[in-house]
Scaffold this motif. Structure first.
Motif, PDB file in Angstrom:
ATOM      1  N   ALA A  97      22.613  27.718  38.452  1.00 51.09           N
ATOM      2  CA  ALA A  97      23.214  27.542  39.774  1.00 51.09           C
ATOM      3  C   ALA A  97      24.442  28.420  39.963  1.00 51.09           C
ATOM      4  CB  ALA A  97      23.595  26.078  39.973  1.00 51.09           C
ATOM      5  N   LYS A  98      24.777  29.200  38.922  1.00 52.05           N
ATOM      6  CA  LYS A  98      25.934  30.103  38.946  1.00 52.05           C
ATOM      7  C   LYS A  98      27.231  29.346  39.217  1.00 52.05           C
ATOM      8  CE  LYS A  98      23.139  34.066  40.372  1.00 52.05           C
ATOM      9  NZ  LYS A  98      22.932  35.157  41.370  1.00 52.05           N
ATOM     10  N   LEU A  99      27.379  28.237  38.483  1.00 52.71           N
ATOM     11  CA  LEU A  99      28.586  27.420  38.572  1.00 52.71           C
ATOM     12  C   LEU A  99      29.200  27.303  37.186  1.00 52.71           C
ATOM     13  CD1 LEU A  99      27.242  24.521  40.833  1.00 52.71           C
ATOM     14  CD2 LEU A  99      28.719  26.412  41.553  1.00 52.71           C
ATOM     15  N   ASP A 100      30.502  27.474  37.105  1.00 50.49           N
ATOM     16  CA  ASP A 100      31.208  27.384  35.822  1.00 50.49           C
ATOM     17  C   ASP A 100      31.576  25.925  35.570  1.00 50.49           C
ATOM     18  OD1 ASP A 100      32.530  27.884  33.503  1.00 50.49           O
ATOM     19  OD2 ASP A 100      34.265  28.872  34.424  1.00 50.49           O
ATOM     20  N   LEU A 101      30.563  25.137  35.173  1.00 45.74           N
ATOM     21  CA  LEU A 101      30.765  23.698  35.048  1.00 45.74           C
ATOM     22  C   LEU A 101      30.524  23.167  33.639  1.00 45.74           C
ATOM     23  CD1 LEU A 101      29.202  22.254  38.340  1.00 45.74           C
ATOM     24  CD2 LEU A 101      31.604  22.283  37.679  1.00 45.74           C
TER      25      LEU A 101
ATOM     26  N   LYS B 263      38.883  17.187  35.752  1.00 47.16           N
ATOM     27  CA  LYS B 263      38.665  17.337  37.189  1.00 47.16           C
ATOM     28  C   LYS B 263      38.041  18.686  37.490  1.00 47.16           C
ATOM     29  CE  LYS B 263      40.848  17.292  41.748  1.00 47.16           C
ATOM     30  NZ  LYS B 263      42.109  17.258  42.522  1.00 47.16           N
ATOM     31  N   SER B 264      37.040  18.661  38.369  1.00 47.08           N
ATOM     32  CA  SER B 264      36.463  19.879  38.926  1.00 47.08           C
ATOM     33  C   SER B 264      36.830  19.914  40.402  1.00 47.08           C
ATOM     34  CB  SER B 264      34.940  19.885  38.755  1.00 47.08           C
ATOM     35  OG  SER B 264      34.367  20.980  39.447  1.00 47.08           O
ATOM     36  N   THR B 265      37.567  20.936  40.807  1.00 44.09           N
ATOM     37  CA  THR B 265      38.054  21.033  42.181  1.00 44.09           C
ATOM     38  C   THR B 265      37.124  21.906  43.015  1.00 44.09           C
ATOM     39  OG1 THR B 265      40.331  20.812  41.399  1.00 44.09           O
ATOM     40  CG2 THR B 265      40.020  21.658  43.632  1.00 44.09           C
ATOM     41  N   PHE B 266      36.789  21.430  44.212  1.00 38.90           N
ATOM     42  CA  PHE B 266      35.920  22.192  45.103  1.00 38.90           C
ATOM     43  C   PHE B 266      36.681  23.382  45.701  1.00 38.90           C
ATOM     44  CE2 PHE B 266      33.589  17.999  46.046  1.00 38.90           C
ATOM     45  CZ  PHE B 266      32.748  18.200  44.964  1.00 38.90           C
ATOM     46  N   ASP B 267      35.999  24.509  45.773  1.00 38.37           N
ATOM     47  CA  ASP B 267      36.580  25.684  46.412  1.00 38.37           C
ATOM     48  C   ASP B 267      36.745  25.417  47.908  1.00 38.37           C
ATOM     49  OD1 ASP B 267      36.145  28.448  47.925  1.00 38.37           O
ATOM     50  OD2 ASP B 267      36.935  28.898  45.928  1.00 38.37           O
ATOM     51  N   LYS B 268      37.910  25.727  48.455  1.00 35.36           N
ATOM     52  CA  LYS B 268      38.195  25.411  49.855  1.00 35.36           C
ATOM     53  C   LYS B 268      37.322  26.206  50.823  1.00 35.36           C
ATOM     54  CE  LYS B 268      42.992  24.016  49.083  1.00 35.36           C
ATOM     55  NZ  LYS B 268      44.418  24.267  49.426  1.00 35.36           N
ATOM     56  N   LYS B 269      36.841  27.368  50.404  1.00 33.27           N
ATOM     57  CA  LYS B 269      36.024  28.196  51.291  1.00 33.27           C
ATOM     58  C   LYS B 269      34.533  27.917  51.122  1.00 33.27           C
ATOM     59  CE  LYS B 269      39.343  32.018  51.570  1.00 33.27           C
ATOM     60  NZ  LYS B 269      39.565  33.473  51.342  1.00 33.27           N
ATOM     61  N   THR B 270      34.067  27.914  49.879  1.00 31.65           N
ATOM     62  CA  THR B 270      32.628  27.774  49.636  1.00 31.65           C
ATOM     63  C   THR B 270      32.205  26.338  49.367  1.00 31.65           C
ATOM     64  OG1 THR B 270      32.870  28.144  47.249  1.00 31.65           O
ATOM     65  CG2 THR B 270      32.619  30.092  48.663  1.00 31.65           C
ATOM     66  N   GLY B 271      33.148  25.480  48.968  1.00 33.34           N
ATOM     67  CA  GLY B 271      32.809  24.103  48.625  1.00 33.34           C
ATOM     68  C   GLY B 271      32.216  23.955  47.246  1.00 33.34           C
TER      69      GLY B 271
ATOM     70  N   ASP C 281      39.048  16.103  46.833  1.00 30.40           N
ATOM     71  CA  ASP C 281      38.802  17.549  46.798  1.00 30.40           C
ATOM     72  C   ASP C 281      38.033  17.977  45.558  1.00 30.40           C
ATOM     73  OD1 ASP C 281      40.761  17.005  44.962  1.00 30.40           O
ATOM     74  OD2 ASP C 281      42.018  18.736  45.465  1.00 30.40           O
ATOM     75  N   GLY C 282      37.264  17.050  44.962  1.00 27.00           N
ATOM     76  CA  GLY C 282      36.522  17.421  43.769  1.00 27.00           C
ATOM     77  C   GLY C 282      35.908  16.225  43.078  1.00 27.00           C
TER      78      GLY C 282
ATOM     79  N   ILE D 141      26.354  11.806  40.230  1.00 31.02           N
ATOM     80  CA  ILE D 141      26.971  11.572  41.533  1.00 31.02           C
ATOM     81  C   ILE D 141      26.369  12.509  42.569  1.00 31.02           C
ATOM     82  CG2 ILE D 141      28.850  13.259  41.336  1.00 31.02           C
ATOM     83  CD1 ILE D 141      30.728  11.138  42.547  1.00 31.02           C
ATOM     84  N   TYR D 142      26.356  12.048  43.822  1.00 29.65           N
ATOM     85  CA  TYR D 142      26.007  12.902  44.964  1.00 29.65           C
ATOM     86  C   TYR D 142      27.307  13.245  45.672  1.00 29.65           C
ATOM     87  CZ  TYR D 142      24.147  14.449  49.470  1.00 29.65           C
ATOM     88  OH  TYR D 142      23.859  15.177  50.598  1.00 29.65           O
ATOM     89  N   SER D 143      27.589  14.531  45.817  1.00 34.69           N
ATOM     90  CA  SER D 143      28.833  14.947  46.464  1.00 34.69           C
ATOM     91  C   SER D 143      28.660  16.345  47.037  1.00 34.69           C
ATOM     92  CB  SER D 143      29.994  14.931  45.455  1.00 34.69           C
ATOM     93  OG  SER D 143      31.211  15.293  46.076  1.00 34.69           O
ATOM     94  N   GLY D 144      29.116  16.524  48.260  1.00 36.85           N
ATOM     95  CA  GLY D 144      29.065  17.841  48.877  1.00 36.85           C
ATOM     96  C   GLY D 144      27.667  18.388  49.051  1.00 36.85           C
ATOM     97  N   GLY D 145      26.683  17.512  49.262  1.00 35.28           N
ATOM     98  CA  GLY D 145      25.315  17.960  49.480  1.00 35.28           C
ATOM     99  C   GLY D 145      24.544  18.259  48.217  1.00 35.28           C
ATOM    100  N   LYS D 146      25.138  17.994  47.042  1.00 38.25           N
ATOM    101  CA  LYS D 146      24.459  18.261  45.776  1.00 38.25           C
ATOM    102  C   LYS D 146      24.543  17.038  44.870  1.00 38.25           C
ATOM    103  CE  LYS D 146      25.642  23.211  45.892  1.00 38.25           C
ATOM    104  NZ  LYS D 146      24.283  23.702  46.181  1.00 38.25           N
TER     105      LYS D 146
END
Length: 489
Positions: free
Chosen positions: A207-211, A246-254, A227-228, A164-169
């Motif tokens: 990418a330093k993401l806990d995914l 579900k992976s929820t986007f951080d409200k500050k960093t996205g 929101d994710g 998927i493409y979401s949030g610029g990534k």
């Protein structure tokens, strides 16, 4: 001597109006006349100028009330579709030119769009997963150019992954590795929004993401939440799963956060199903169940309220026409224009060519799945293709047909045109000018204003005539006498 009776005089006969139904001097007749003139004024000073404007800027205009039209003519572009085309119908499919074929056959891959770039990510060559990314540029409306085989390679081969493409990534979640086993990895691509450069794929750790997924998963459906991201169903290699992560986007960093299970679980565990967000529901249809057979089940996931307004709290089913007309798995499914599409897929024996679509109601019901023979795929069918919507077209790239794994693509217009002429008992649709742009808008205003002024002048003449009835009657009498004199001469 007898007394003569008084002469009774003359009896005044009251005039009748409206075919004798009303007294000509009554309030009822006065009301009818006032209503007639009121409606006529609205028609001439409102409706006709309005139609004049839209006659200038639209392709067609409606006249009167077109509740039913036995006479219909549609544009040639709709081809063999019924006229008028059913809501959600698809124009017959075409095979794209050979120049637009993938550099190599692929199935169980995915296409995503980032700006003007289309990426065909991963997939299988029919034997094992691959790490390639093919890239093409969009061209015009609903078209794309030749695929470039030298796109950024995945960190490892993946097929049947959630992409998927979401949030610029761009995210590639799970999927099968080169050995055909489910994985728990997530790959991330971060295109440059300014230059359009795609960059390189990274693992979630890079990418330093806990995914990292809680367990290996392939054949899951990845859809966007408000929101994710939701990861629905899939298999861990032992059998289909009923969990929704579900992976929820951080409200500050996205940035996307750790995958967490939702309270709502699938009613029936499935893998290789199609999931789509439509309105306030997530629809999951088709797929393979624990017995290894395709299913026709349609499941509807619902959001909660309050703190759970963006979380799935329950998943239910409804029997009958809500389910697919036939079992299907590995569908080339997608959602577009508020409709759900179940295209091709397998029935457990071979790829199918049928196209079913449903139009969900605002309350979350599926009245029925519709089918029109002329909208079916080519006879060889397709399963595991990569569907995407580009402008007015639905395009399916690659996939497996009765002839094997494909590199070609097929496309169909998902927005058939409305009839250019319709005729009913009290209404019609007629062709109009359709002058586009600012010029058309200004000409439309000019036409509406001109007709409004002319109609107003007509009302002034009518008003003067009613206010000078004696002069009008005398003029008519003079005209009558002149005609008689000319006739005698």
């Amino acid at each position: 001597m007898a007394t003569q009776a008084l002469y009774p005089g003359t009896t005044r006969t009251r005039r009748r109006a409206l075919f004798g139904l009303l007294d000509a001097d009554s309030w009822s007749w006065a009301f009818v006349k006032a209503l007639f003139w009121f409606v006529l004024m609205i028609f001439m000073l409102g409706y006709i100028p309005d139609r004049a404007y839209y006659f200038t800027v639209n392709r067609t205009i409606d006249l009167g009330i077109l509740a039913w039209s036995p006479v219909n003519f549609c544009p040639a572009g709709n081809r063999t579709l019924p006229c008028p085309a059913p809501v959600g119908a698809v124009v017959p499919w075409d095979i794209s030119p050979q120049e637009l074929a993938l550099p190599a056959p692929r199935t169980d891959g995915a296409v995503v769009q980032s700006g003007t770039s289309l990426l065909f990510v991963g997939g299988s060559d029919g034997k094992s997963a691959v790490d390639t990314t093919f890239v093409a540029k969009t061209s015009g409306t609903g078209n794309f150019d030749k695929w470039d085989p030298n796109g950024p390679k995945l960190p490892a081969p993946r097929s049947n992954a959630g992409v998927i493409y979401s949030g610029g990534k761009i995210y590639v979640v799970g999927g099968l590795d080169a050995n055909g086993k489910p994985t728990d990895t997530v790959f991330v691509l971060s295109p440059d929004s300014t230059s359009g450069a795609l960059g390189k794929w990274q693992t979630s750790d890079e990418a330093k993401l806990d995914l990292k997924l809680p367990e290996p998963r392939a054949g899951a459906s990845l859809v966007a939440a408000s929101d994710g991201l939701f990861l629905v169903g899939g298999t861990n290699g032992k059998g289909p799963l009923d969990t929704i992560l579900k992976s929820t986007f951080d409200k500050k960093t996205g940035a996307p956060g750790k995958w967490t299970p939702q309270a709502g679980k699938l009613y029936t565990a499935v893998t290789d199903a199609t999931a789509a967000v439509n309105g306030t529901f997530v629809w999951v249809y088709g797929g393979t169940t624990a017995d290894g057979k395709p299913t026709n089940l349609v499941q509807r996931a619902e959001y909660g309220t309050g703190a759970d307004a963006t979380n799935i709290v329950r998943v239910g089913i409804r029997a009958g026409s809500t389910n697919l007309p036939a079992p299907r798995t590995n569908l080339d499914g997608y959602a577009a224009n508020g409709n759900l599409y179940a295209v091709g897929g397998g029935d457990g024996s071979k790829p199918q060519s049928t196209l079913y679509w449903a139009v969900p109601t605002s309350t979350g019901d599926l009245p029925e799945w519709k089918h029109v023979d002329v909208s079916d795929l080519p006879a060889a069918g397709n399963a595991g293709g990569a569907p995407f919507v580009l402008g007015p077209n639905a395009i399916i790239v690659g996939g497996t047909t009765a002839d094997g794994v494909q590199a070609s693509s097929i496309r169909a217009n998902i927005a058939p045109e409305a009839p250019f002429f319709q005729l009913g008992p009290v209404g019609a649709t007629v062709p109009a000018l359709k002058i586009d742009g600012e010029i058309g808008q200004q000409l439309g205003y000019l036409n509406a204003n001109t007709i409004g002024i002319v109609d107003f002048a007509i009302f002034l003449v009518i008003g003067w005539a009613f206010a000078h009835r004696e002069q009008i009657a005398a003029w008519r009498e003079r005209r009558r006498r002149e005609r008689e004199l000319r006739a005698r001469a």
